[in-house]
Design an enzyme around this catalytic site. Structure first.
Site, short mmCIF file in Angstrom:
data_model
loop_
_atom_site.label_atom_id
_atom_site.label_comp_id
_atom_site.label_asym_id
_atom_site.label_seq_id
_atom_site.Cartn_x
_atom_site.Cartn_y
_atom_site.Cartn_z
N ASP A 65 0.62 -1.34 -0.09
CA ASP A 65 0.11 0.16 -0.03
C ASP A 65 0.75 1.33 -0.08
O ASP A 65 0.51 2.34 -0.58
CB ASP A 65 -1.08 0.15 1.36
CG ASP A 65 -2.06 -1.10 1.08
OD1 ASP A 65 -1.89 -1.97 0.17
OD2 ASP A 65 -2.84 -0.79 1.81
N ASP B 206 11.63 2.89 13.40
CA ASP B 206 11.01 1.71 13.72
C ASP B 206 9.52 2.09 14.70
O ASP B 206 9.56 2.85 15.53
CB ASP B 206 12.05 0.80 14.35
CG ASP B 206 11.41 -0.60 14.38
OD1 ASP B 206 12.04 -1.51 13.91
OD2 ASP B 206 10.23 -1.09 15.01
N SER C 223 1.72 -7.49 9.01
CA SER C 223 0.68 -7.55 8.44
C SER C 223 0.23 -8.89 8.08
O SER C 223 -0.79 -9.00 7.64
CB SER C 223 0.60 -6.56 7.19
OG SER C 223 1.39 -7.41 6.28
N TYR D 80 -3.07 -10.76 15.41
CA TYR D 80 -3.00 -9.49 14.67
C TYR D 80 -4.35 -8.78 14.76
O TYR D 80 -4.41 -7.54 14.84
CB TYR D 80 -2.81 -10.09 13.15
CG TYR D 80 -3.00 -9.18 11.93
CD1 TYR D 80 -2.07 -8.19 11.58
CD2 TYR D 80 -4.57 -8.82 11.41
CE1 TYR D 80 -2.29 -7.09 10.83
CE2 TYR D 80 -4.71 -8.02 10.48
CZ TYR D 80 -3.50 -7.09 10.05
OH TYR D 80 -3.71 -6.05 9.07
N LYS E 223 -4.83 -4.81 16.02
CA LYS E 223 -5.51 -3.75 15.31
C LYS E 223 -6.64 -3.23 15.70
O LYS E 223 -6.95 -2.04 15.68
CB LYS E 223 -6.02 -4.34 13.83
CG LYS E 223 -4.57 -4.35 12.96
CD LYS E 223 -4.19 -3.40 12.30
CE LYS E 223 -3.11 -3.36 11.34
NZ LYS E 223 -2.49 -2.40 10.74
P1 NAP Z 1 2.94 -4.85 3.65
O1 NAP Z 1 3.08 -5.10 2.38
O2 NAP Z 1 2.99 -5.98 4.77
O3 NAP Z 1 3.49 -3.59 4.30
C1 NAP Z 1 4.00 -3.14 5.69
C2 NAP Z 1 4.90 -2.40 5.74
O4 NAP Z 1 5.11 -2.01 7.26
C3 NAP Z 1 6.21 -2.86 5.51
O5 NAP Z 1 6.86 -2.33 4.56
C4 NAP Z 1 7.20 -3.24 6.50
O6 NAP Z 1 8.65 -3.07 6.36
C5 NAP Z 1 6.57 -2.07 7.52
N1 NAP Z 1 6.89 -2.51 8.89
C6 NAP Z 1 6.65 -3.76 9.25
N2 NAP Z 1 7.13 -3.63 10.70
C7 NAP Z 1 7.54 -2.24 11.02
C8 NAP Z 1 8.42 -1.63 12.08
N3 NAP Z 1 8.45 -2.16 13.16
N4 NAP Z 1 8.67 -0.48 12.18
C9 NAP Z 1 8.47 0.10 10.68
N5 NAP Z 1 8.01 -0.39 9.67
C10 NAP Z 1 7.39 -1.61 9.64
O7 NAP Z 1 1.37 -4.49 4.06
P2 NAP Z 1 0.18 -3.87 3.08
O8 NAP Z 1 -0.50 -4.92 2.32
O9 NAP Z 1 0.69 -2.75 2.39
O10 NAP Z 1 -0.79 -3.11 4.34
C11 NAP Z 1 -0.63 -1.84 4.60
C12 NAP Z 1 -1.26 -1.61 6.29
O11 NAP Z 1 -2.75 -2.08 5.90
C13 NAP Z 1 -0.78 -2.73 7.05
O12 NAP Z 1 -1.05 -1.95 8.32
C14 NAP Z 1 -1.96 -3.84 6.99
O13 NAP Z 1 -2.06 -4.28 8.52
C15 NAP Z 1 -3.07 -2.80 6.60
N6 NAP Z 1 -4.29 -3.69 5.86
C16 NAP Z 1 -3.95 -4.42 4.85
C17 NAP Z 1 -4.85 -4.85 4.31
C18 NAP Z 1 -4.62 -5.59 3.05
O14 NAP Z 1 -5.45 -6.42 2.42
N7 NAP Z 1 -3.46 -5.44 2.30
C19 NAP Z 1 -6.04 -4.82 4.60
C20 NAP Z 1 -6.53 -4.01 5.70
C21 NAP Z 1 -5.38 -3.34 6.41
P3 NAP Z 1 9.33 -3.96 5.53
O15 NAP Z 1 9.35 -3.53 4.17
O16 NAP Z 1 10.70 -3.44 6.42
O17 NAP Z 1 8.91 -5.14 6.12
O1 G4F Z 2 -4.05 -13.72 2.18
P1 G4F Z 2 -4.22 -14.11 3.66
O2 G4F Z 2 -3.14 -14.48 4.19
O3 G4F Z 2 -5.04 -12.70 4.24
P2 G4F Z 2 -5.75 -12.43 5.54
O4 G4F Z 2 -5.60 -13.47 6.67
O5 G4F Z 2 -7.17 -12.15 5.09
O6 G4F Z 2 -5.30 -11.05 5.92
C1 G4F Z 2 -5.10 -9.88 4.88
O7 G4F Z 2 -6.01 -9.26 4.81
C2 G4F Z 2 -6.43 -8.46 5.95
C3 G4F Z 2 -7.88 -7.85 5.66
O8 G4F Z 2 -9.12 -8.76 6.21
C4 G4F Z 2 -5.30 -7.59 6.52
F1 G4F Z 2 -5.70 -6.99 7.53
C5 G4F Z 2 -3.98 -8.45 6.56
O9 G4F Z 2 -3.07 -7.59 6.86
C6 G4F Z 2 -3.71 -9.02 5.40
O10 G4F Z 2 -3.51 -8.27 4.31
O11 G4F Z 2 -5.36 -15.22 4.02
C7 G4F Z 2 -6.67 -15.23 3.33
C8 G4F Z 2 -7.57 -16.50 3.40
C9 G4F Z 2 -7.44 -17.00 4.96
O12 G4F Z 2 -8.75 -17.20 5.34
C10 G4F Z 2 -6.38 -18.21 5.11
O13 G4F Z 2 -6.75 -19.16 6.16
O14 G4F Z 2 -6.70 -17.59 2.82
C11 G4F Z 2 -6.71 -18.77 3.71
N1 G4F Z 2 -5.75 -19.44 3.33
C12 G4F Z 2 -5.68 -20.71 2.65
N2 G4F Z 2 -4.45 -21.25 2.28
C13 G4F Z 2 -4.30 -19.43 3.03
C14 G4F Z 2 -3.77 -20.19 2.56
N3 G4F Z 2 -3.72 -18.12 3.33
C15 G4F Z 2 -2.29 -17.92 3.29
N4 G4F Z 2 -1.46 -16.82 3.43
N5 G4F Z 2 -1.54 -19.15 2.66
C16 G4F Z 2 -2.15 -20.18 2.54
O15 G4F Z 2 -1.44 -21.07 1.93
#
Ligand code: NAP
Ligand code: G4F
Length: 327
Positions: free
Chosen positions: A14, A59, A85, A151, A155
């Site tokens: 993101d 950090d 995340s 997690y 949050k």
């Molecule tokens: P992401 O790709 O895992 O990116 C998370 C970033 O946080 C990475 O750049 C990571 O740095 C950094 N980070 C982790 N620990 C840190 C620390 N101790 N200090 C400073 N930076 C740190 O996640 P994303 O998918 O872009 O998601 C962005 C945010 O939205 C997260 O807070 C996630 O929980 C939230 N969110 C995501 C989704 C989704 O579906 N993608 C949905 C709802 C909410 P490094 O590069 O060093 O690892």
């Molecule tokens: O892709 P996932 O790991 O995403 P999850 O757990 O939904 O979390 C993501 O979305 C959240 C928003 O709802 C964010 F807050 C969070 O940071 C992250 O971006 O898993 C999605 C689904 C789960 O139900 C998991 O049990 O896929 C199922 N799954 C089945 N097989 C798997 C696998 N997930 C992963 N990662 N790996 C598998 O092999």
């Protein structure tokens, strides 16, 4: 003068899309990144924006670094995207997950209150907070939380701290409760990218199997490029508020698998998929589906990318990546 935005988690999925979008809007962008012995800018390189961002080391678990970055940058807007995340890893790393995702938000809010109280603050909240809870078939701003993982719990703390700084100190804070959003630069551990990466390898004869956990879980999957626009819109409103952001449609992991194999033109997906208990979770979130009516009405936001377009975009990108490596 250009507006200043600070993005934590700038090197993540993101952070990459949001920084590109804010730079295009004319913002000066600061990015908080952790110190690396061997830094990688792969995501930002993919979006070709690296040179315009001013990176600052810090950090989320180190309060002094956050006090410093807020004091030094005095941002108009702060987008807190940094997090541990990965839900699946949060049982094994519950303490780190809590320090970064929960306490880190407290530290950042405190730093804003002390050194830049007019900064507008966005918190990356998540549909994982709903966990088992739903209002019938969907979740919205009125649905209770019932998180199922360390997690999700971390949050929920951050969500309420964000609300509390608004109510206690009058800070402009917003929670974006975003449902799952994906892209070609999604982390490889997440299920969508794990699937599209494996499907590309299977298509090109580089692999034969895809190991997965629970195929029945349902998620509301959208495109990250669409979702970062909602973050920006939340900080342009007259007041801070909390919004659910999603497509309003959901699909099972199995649906995603079938579509990905179909897009790649690989027959008999069942021959390639192996269920592996290592990828099942101690407590699952079975069914997430957004009701994004408030974001649509108040922010004028809506998703632009369909489920099928998203799967195709990701499969095509992984195929292209492996094909160019082979060439
Ligand atoms: P992401 O790709 O895992 O990116 C998370 C970033 O946080 C990475 O750049 C990571 O740095 C950094 N980070 C982790 N620990 C840190 C620390 N101790 N200090 C400073 N930076 C740190 O996640 P994303 O998918 O872009 O998601 C962005 C945010 O939205 C997260 O807070 C996630 O929980 C939230 N969110 C995501 C989704 C989704 O579906 N993608 C949905 C709802 C909410 P490094 O590069 O060093 O690892
Ligand atoms: O892709 P996932 O790991 O995403 P999850 O757990 O939904 O979390 C993501 O979305 C959240 C928003 O709802 C964010 F807050 C969070 O940071 C992250 O971006 O898993 C999605 C689904 C789960 O139900 C998991 O049990 O896929 C199922 N799954 C089945 N097989 C798997 C696998 N997930 C992963 N990662 N790996 C598998 O092999």
């Amino acid at each position: 003068m250009a507006k200043k935005a600070l993005i934590t988690g700038i090197l993540g999925q993101d952070g990459s899309y949001l920084s590109k979008s804010l730079l295009e809007k004319g913002y000066k962008v600061y990015g908080l990144m952790r110190r690396y012995s061997n830094p990688t800018f792969d995501n930002l390189d993919y979006l070709s924006v690296t040179k315009k961002i001013e990176f600052i080391e810090g950090d989320m678990s180190d309060e002094s670094s956050l006090l410093h970055v807020i004091k030094a940058t005095q941002p108009d807007e702060v987008y807190n995207l940094a997090a541990q995340s990965f839900v699946g890893g949060s049982w094994q790393q519950a303490k780190v997950t809590t320090e970064v995702n929960a306490l880190g938000v407290l530290y950042l809010l405190n730093a804003i209150k002390l050194f830049s109280p007019t900064s507008r603050f966005y918190q990356a909240s998540t549909s994982e907070m709903f966990g088992l809870a739903s209002d019938g078939d969907y979740q919205d701003e009125n649905t209770n939380f019932h998180p199922r993982s360390p997690y999700g719990i971390s949050k929920v703390y951050a969500y309420w701290m964000t609300v509390n700084f608004r109510e206690s100190y009058g800070l402009f804070t917003a929670n974006g409760i975003l449902f799952n959003h994906e892209s070609p630069i999604r982390g490889i551990q997440f299920v969508t990218r794990k699937i599209t990466d494996a499907v590309a390898k299977i298509k090109l004869g580089l692999s034969d199997k895809l190991y997965l956990g629970n195929l029945d879980a349902r998620r509301d999957w959208g495109f990250a490029g669409d979702y970062v626009e909602s973050m920006y819109l939340m900080l342009q409103q007259p007041q801070g508020d909390d919004y659910v952001v999603g497509t309003g449609e959901n699909h099972s992991v199995k649906d995603f698998v079938i579509e990905a194999f179909k897009v790649a033109g690989v027959a008999d997906w069942e021959k390639h998929v192996v269920i592996d208990a290592r990828f099942k979770r101690p407590a699952e979130v079975p069914n997430l589906k957004a009701r994004p009516a408030k974001a649509m009405k108040k922010l004028g936001w809506k998703t632009k990318t369909t489920f099928k377009e998203l799967v195709k975009m990701m499969v095509d990108a992984d195929l292209k990546r492996y094909q160019s490596k082979k060439a």
